[in-house]
Scaffold this motif. Structure first.
Motif, short mmCIF file in Angstrom:
data_model
loop_
_atom_site.label_atom_id
_atom_site.label_comp_id
_atom_site.label_asym_id
_atom_site.label_seq_id
_atom_site.Cartn_x
_atom_site.Cartn_y
_atom_site.Cartn_z
N LYS A 172 12.24 3.84 4.62
CA LYS A 172 12.91 4.05 5.81
C LYS A 172 13.14 2.51 6.72
CE LYS A 172 14.25 8.30 5.34
NZ LYS A 172 15.33 8.37 5.56
N GLY A 173 12.78 1.52 5.99
CA GLY A 173 12.81 0.21 6.87
C GLY A 173 11.77 -0.14 7.50
N PHE A 174 10.68 0.69 7.43
CA PHE A 174 9.51 0.06 8.20
C PHE A 174 8.73 -1.23 7.22
CE2 PHE A 174 10.03 4.11 10.18
CZ PHE A 174 9.24 4.46 11.30
N THR A 175 8.21 -2.16 8.27
CA THR A 175 7.68 -3.37 7.73
C THR A 175 6.04 -3.28 7.91
OG1 THR A 175 9.46 -4.71 8.22
CG2 THR A 175 7.53 -5.71 7.68
N PRO A 176 5.33 -3.18 6.66
CA PRO A 176 3.79 -3.20 7.02
C PRO A 176 3.05 -4.50 7.49
CG PRO A 176 4.44 -3.51 4.83
CD PRO A 176 5.71 -3.38 5.28
N GLU A 177 2.11 -4.31 8.19
CA GLU A 177 1.28 -5.75 8.71
C GLU A 177 -0.05 -4.87 8.97
OE1 GLU A 177 2.03 -5.69 13.39
OE2 GLU A 177 4.13 -5.61 12.31
N PRO A 178 -1.23 -5.91 8.70
CA PRO A 178 -2.45 -5.54 8.73
C PRO A 178 -2.60 -4.73 10.30
CG PRO A 178 -2.28 -7.80 8.31
CD PRO A 178 -0.82 -7.39 8.62
N PHE A 179 -3.77 -3.80 10.20
CA PHE A 179 -4.39 -3.43 11.65
C PHE A 179 -5.37 -4.30 11.92
CE2 PHE A 179 -6.88 -0.64 13.91
CZ PHE A 179 -5.96 -0.03 14.83
N ASP A 180 -5.37 -5.04 13.21
CA ASP A 180 -6.40 -5.69 13.56
C ASP A 180 -7.67 -4.94 13.70
OD1 ASP A 180 -4.73 -7.77 13.75
OD2 ASP A 180 -4.43 -7.63 15.75
N GLY A 181 -8.84 -5.49 13.01
CA GLY A 181 -10.19 -4.83 13.14
C GLY A 181 -10.66 -3.92 12.28
N ASP A 182 -9.52 -3.20 11.22
CA ASP A 182 -10.10 -2.28 10.43
C ASP A 182 -9.16 -2.52 9.16
OD1 ASP A 182 -10.31 -0.11 9.07
OD2 ASP A 182 -10.40 1.31 10.74
N PRO A 183 -9.76 -3.39 8.18
CA PRO A 183 -8.75 -3.44 7.05
C PRO A 183 -8.44 -2.21 6.19
CG PRO A 183 -11.09 -4.10 6.65
CD PRO A 183 -11.08 -3.69 8.14
N THR A 184 -8.92 -1.14 6.49
CA THR A 184 -8.51 0.29 5.86
C THR A 184 -7.50 0.96 6.20
OG1 THR A 184 -9.79 1.77 7.46
CG2 THR A 184 -11.08 0.68 5.46
N LEU A 185 -7.05 0.27 7.46
CA LEU A 185 -5.45 0.66 8.06
C LEU A 185 -4.54 -0.25 8.03
CD1 LEU A 185 -7.00 2.28 11.29
CD2 LEU A 185 -6.65 3.56 9.14
N VAL A 186 -3.19 0.28 8.12
CA VAL A 186 -2.03 -0.68 8.01
C VAL A 186 -1.07 -0.21 9.28
CG1 VAL A 186 -0.82 0.65 6.33
CG2 VAL A 186 -0.20 -1.69 6.48
N VAL A 187 -0.47 -1.13 9.55
CA VAL A 187 0.75 -0.68 10.81
C VAL A 187 1.79 -0.90 10.07
CG1 VAL A 187 1.70 -1.36 12.93
CG2 VAL A 187 -0.86 -1.32 12.68
N LEU A 188 2.86 0.24 10.28
CA LEU A 188 4.34 0.11 9.89
C LEU A 188 5.09 0.28 10.94
CD1 LEU A 188 2.48 1.81 7.17
CD2 LEU A 188 4.42 0.93 6.05
N SER A 189 6.05 -0.52 11.00
CA SER A 189 6.86 -0.66 12.37
C SER A 189 8.24 -0.92 11.90
CB SER A 189 6.49 -1.62 13.29
OG SER A 189 6.45 -3.07 12.82
N LYS A 190 9.15 -0.30 12.61
CA LYS A 190 10.66 -0.55 12.60
C LYS A 190 11.14 -1.02 13.72
CE LYS A 190 14.52 1.65 11.01
NZ LYS A 190 15.24 3.00 10.22
#
Length: 171
Positions: free
Chosen positions: A150-168
């Motif tokens: 759907k066009g979201f771009t992943p990036e690391p989640f600061d402070g927690d390598p088990t999570l990812v932030v996806l944003s559009k």
């Protein structure tokens, strides 16, 4: 939009999804819905492993202010059954909104999550948000794949390598 307004969304599987804001009288129905959400998906949504969603976790869904935090319920139009829940929570400036979506196990893979993600993204954009985001466990490959499609771009989640932030971004 009032708490009684219903929007019909098509899905790629042909299911017509009726979506409306969650209300206080939906507490028991949402509790029952989350019992039909797969254990792993419940863990991904609430970042906690539990057999059931607690009353404390349901409360914000049925008491959302429908301004900064919107809580939506999706029903299968044919059966009237709750098949999805989605939350859109924006920051104070309404610059960024976070989405979180759950789909009942029997309805996964039928385009319900796609339809809810599109709907919540359009709601955020209509409110003037510049971007929409989701925080996912890196293990939640299905959600990450849908969001990337759907066009979201992943990036690391600061402070927690088990999570990812996806944003559009919208603009």
């Amino acid at each position: 939009m009032s708490l009684n307004d219903v929007i019909t969304l098509p899905t790629r599987s042909g299911i017509e999804l009726e979506v409306r804001p969650a209300r206080e009288d939906d507490e028991a129905a949402l509790t029952a819905f989350f019992e039909r959400v797969e254990d792993e998906d419940r863990r991904f949504r609430f970042f906690a492993a539990a057999d059931k969603v607690s009353a404390q976790q349901i409360a914000p869904l049925v008491h959302a202010d429908q301004f900064r935090t919107e809580s939506w319920i999706g029903f299968d139009k044919a059966s009237g059954e709750i098949v999805s829940s989605g939350v859109l929570a924006s920051d104070a400036d309404r610059d960024t909104a976070e989405v979180a979506i759950s789909v009942a196990g029997a309805y996964k893979g039928k385009g319900i999550g796609w339809a809810m993600l599109d709907f919540l993204g359009k709601q955020a954009e209509a409110q003037g948000c510049r971007r929409v985001m989701s925080i996912e466990s890196r293990e939640n490959s299905a959600a990450i794949e849908v969001e990337r499609d759907k066009g979201f771009t992943p990036e690391p989640f600061d402070g927690d390598p088990t999570l990812v932030v996806l944003s559009k971004a919208f603009r």
